[in-house]
Design a protein around this motif. Structure first.
Motif, mmCIF file in Angstrom:
data_model
loop_
_atom_site.group_PDB
_atom_site.id
_atom_site.type_symbol
_atom_site.label_atom_id
_atom_site.label_comp_id
_atom_site.label_asym_id
_atom_site.label_seq_id
_atom_site.Cartn_x
_atom_site.Cartn_y
_atom_site.Cartn_z
ATOM 1 N N LEU A 168 62.300 -10.816 38.251
ATOM 2 C CA LEU A 168 62.496 -11.139 36.836
ATOM 3 C C LEU A 168 61.949 -12.513 36.454
ATOM 4 C CD1 LEU A 168 66.068 -9.982 35.733
ATOM 5 C CD2 LEU A 168 63.873 -8.932 35.224
ATOM 6 N N ASN A 215 59.087 -13.759 35.716
ATOM 7 C CA ASN A 215 58.224 -13.798 34.523
ATOM 8 C C ASN A 215 59.050 -13.637 33.248
ATOM 9 O OD1 ASN A 215 55.795 -14.201 35.867
ATOM 10 N ND2 ASN A 215 55.437 -12.012 36.134
ATOM 11 N N ASP A 216 60.013 -12.732 33.287
ATOM 12 C CA ASP A 216 60.875 -12.530 32.120
ATOM 13 C C ASP A 216 61.724 -13.772 31.846
ATOM 14 O OD1 ASP A 216 60.978 -9.264 31.524
ATOM 15 O OD2 ASP A 216 60.436 -9.796 33.566
ATOM 16 N N ASP A 253 59.630 -16.243 30.120
ATOM 17 C CA ASP A 253 59.382 -15.852 28.725
ATOM 18 C C ASP A 253 60.578 -16.171 27.839
ATOM 19 O OD1 ASP A 253 56.871 -14.946 29.326
ATOM 20 O OD2 ASP A 253 57.441 -12.834 29.481
ATOM 21 N N TRP A 254 61.791 -15.921 28.349
ATOM 22 C CA TRP A 254 62.986 -16.101 27.533
ATOM 23 C C TRP A 254 63.467 -17.546 27.481
ATOM 24 C CZ3 TRP A 254 64.884 -12.750 24.156
ATOM 25 C CH2 TRP A 254 64.591 -11.389 24.306
ATOM 26 N N TYR A 301 69.505 -6.733 30.686
ATOM 27 C CA TYR A 301 68.979 -6.819 32.052
ATOM 28 C C TYR A 301 70.057 -6.493 33.093
ATOM 29 C CZ TYR A 301 64.679 -8.921 30.301
ATOM 30 O OH TYR A 301 63.481 -9.140 29.663
#
Length: 352
Positions: free
Chosen positions: A276, A278-279, A282-283, A316
């Motif tokens: 996760l 990369n996510d 991003d967040w 998630y």
């Protein structure tokens, strides 16, 4: 033919260059002459066309061409200028990014989005428009708040002048239409708001503000605002607003509010699967603090809006476990148990 005054010749040549040329698509003086005769009913010899092309360069237009040298029978060298084109203000890739940005947005009504796309297409040559014909398939399942651009203008003016605004705030009905929220008297509820910042998040525009008579931060979807009015009253000093005491640090505020919910921010810790990362970037970006890394997971601490963290953890859920604060961990666990119970129950056959 030749019904057009010669004084218009330079404007017609410029229009031809704008519409028909770019660095990859060039025209000779002969081809420009043919277009002048066919589309503008004007005859011009190559010398006149060349002279006007050079005049455009002298006037500051970014007109390009190819140069070559020809040796005359008397031995004198002559510079030949051919393959004329206009360097467009935007490259095709830049225009494509701008158009894609419109298509990715979720808040601009279909008609206005279509008009903006067409205006952007018009900033390049006809060859670019031919490459993006698929944009005509723009879906019409967009909101129909035609006051959107007026609302943005009013908010910009209010923030520039440091004044409050009032508006109605809308919600969608089962008929997919937006309607204002009602007060106890069943009249449209009027919001009086101190506007501080417009931001783009999750494909939509949001207003970061404070709502009178409260002292906390509010977030409003701009596409749901209607009937906005600029008031004469000055905005509340943001230092009087909870969470803005030190001013608005936009990057920090956005990291703490991934869904732009109002309410308190807390220091949350959760365990996440490493795939996760990369996510997480991003967040939360640099606001996330990583530690206790193992082969498959890592712990993360981030200051975040509590309500937003609740919904983010549900989104998630298979890959994230909230560790702290305890109340948030319990709330997420309870929501997941209730959701699991629903899926363990047989669906009624009365559903149509």
């Amino acid at each position: 033919m030749n019904t057009q005054p010669k004084k218009f010749l330079i404007f017609y040549i410029l229009d031809i260059l704008k519409r028909c040329t770019d660095e990859d698509h060039r025209l000779s003086q002969k081809q420009i002459g043919e277009i002048l005769e066919r589309e503008y009913e004007m005859k011009a010899d190559r010398k006149s066309i060349r002279r006007n092309l050079l005049d455009l360069i002298d006037l500051g237009y970014d007109v390009g061409c190819s140069q070559s040298v020809r040796v005359k029978p008397d031995g004198e060298e002559e510079v030949l200028l051919t393959d004329w084109y206009l360097n467009q203000e935007f490259t095709n890739s830049e225009l494509r990014i701008l158009i894609d940005g419109l298509l990715f947005s979720k808040h601009i009504p279909y008609r206005q989005c279509r008009e903006l796309v067409e205006k952007l297409e018009g900033l390049s040559s006809q060859h670019f428009r031919a490459r993006v014909r698929h944009i005509a398939a723009l879906p019409q399942n967009r909101p129909d708040n035609r006051q959107l651009f007026y609302t943005i203008d009013m908010l910009d003016e209010a923030m520039e002048k440091g004044r409050q605004v009032s508006f109605h705030y809308c919600h969608a009905g089962m008929d997919h239409q937006l309607r204002p929220q009602m007060n106890e008297q069943r009249n449209p509820k009027e919001y009086v708001v101190n506007p501080y910042q417009l931001v783009a998040a999750n494909g939509r525009y949001y207003l970061i503000a404070n709502t009178e008579p409260h002292f906390n931060v509010s977030h409003y979807r701009v596409d749901r605002i209607s009937d906005i009015c600029l008031l004469e009253t000055p905005v509340k000093d943001p230092r009087q607003v909870q969470g803005l005491e030190q001013g608005l640090d936009l990057s920090q505020h956005m990291a703490e509010h991934p869904y732009l919910f109002a309410g308190e921010s807390v220091r949350a810790t959760f365990r996440a699967k490493k795939h996760l990362l990369n996510d997480l970037e991003d967040w939360f970006g640099p606001a996330a603090n990583y530690f206790h890394e193992t082969e498959s997971a890592l712990d993360v601490t981030v200051k975040v809006n509590q309500e937003a963290m609740f919904y983010w953890a549900l989104q998630y859920a298979p890959f994230v476990e909230v560790l702290e604060p305890a109340a948030l961990r319990q709330r997420v666990g309870r929501a997941l148990r209730e959701a699991a119970e629903k899926y363990e129950t047989e669906v009624s056959h009365d559903i149509h």
